[in-house]
Design a protein around this motif. Structure first.
Motif: not given
Length: 174
Positions: A15-22, A153-157
């Motif tokens: 969750n933290a990883y995906a939020n950070e990259h988004l 570009e949307p990040p790889q999540l």
């Protein structure tokens, strides 16, 4: 450690990883692009990310039994991607810390959820966390799709759980 505890801790890290990259991607947008009308459950990236942030605060309040309940929704929405990135990072760190401190007995413990005119409902910690993570994934997917309509570009999540796919920056969330 049980598989359930390990799974919830991994979900908090993901969750933290995906939020950070988004959020990093959204910070590349102009303020106009960030607030621009888009197709989704909420009408813009700004509103979608504010919704994620406020609902995370609501469920974290319930999990920590702080008693603020629905009043967390009275906090004004944040207007910039940068402000939302920092606010979300703080909530994600709290959530990771909460999950790291859990023991097996905590998973069945019931915590109060303020449902306004419907009263207070009690849900287990495990069910509340599963719901929170599902909510995050659902709305992050919508934000990801909205971002596809911009020049960023949307990040790889989804490269987090498998060692083969894992992005090196995901390690800091484990």
């Amino acid at each position: 450690m049980s598989a359930a505890l390990e799974h919830l801790r991994l979900m908090a890290g993901n969750n933290a990883y995906a939020n950070e990259h988004l959020h990093e991607a959204c910070c590349q947008l102009s303020s106009e692009e960030f607030a621009a009308p888009r197709t989704g459950f909420f009408p813009s990236l700004r509103e979608t990310l504010n919704h994620i942030w406020e609902v995370d605060r609501y469920y974290l309040d319930a999990l920590q039994e702080q008693g603020r309940g629905l009043s967390v929704f009275e906090t004004p929405h944040l207007s910039t991607a940068e402000a939302l990135r920092e606010a979300q990072k703080e909530v994600d760190a709290q959530l990771c810390g909460f999950c790291a401190a859990l023991c097996e007995a905590d998973l069945a413990r019931e915590v109060p959820h303020d449902r306004g005119e419907h009263g207070e409902f009690r849900e287990s910690v495990a069910s509340t966390l599963l719901h929170l993570f599902q909510h995050q994934i659902h709305h992050r997917g919508q934000a990801h799709a909205m971002l596809s309509g911009t020049g960023v570009e949307p990040p790889q999540l989804d490269e987090f759980f498998l060692k083969f796919d894992r992005h090196p920056s995901a390690l800091k969330h484990l």
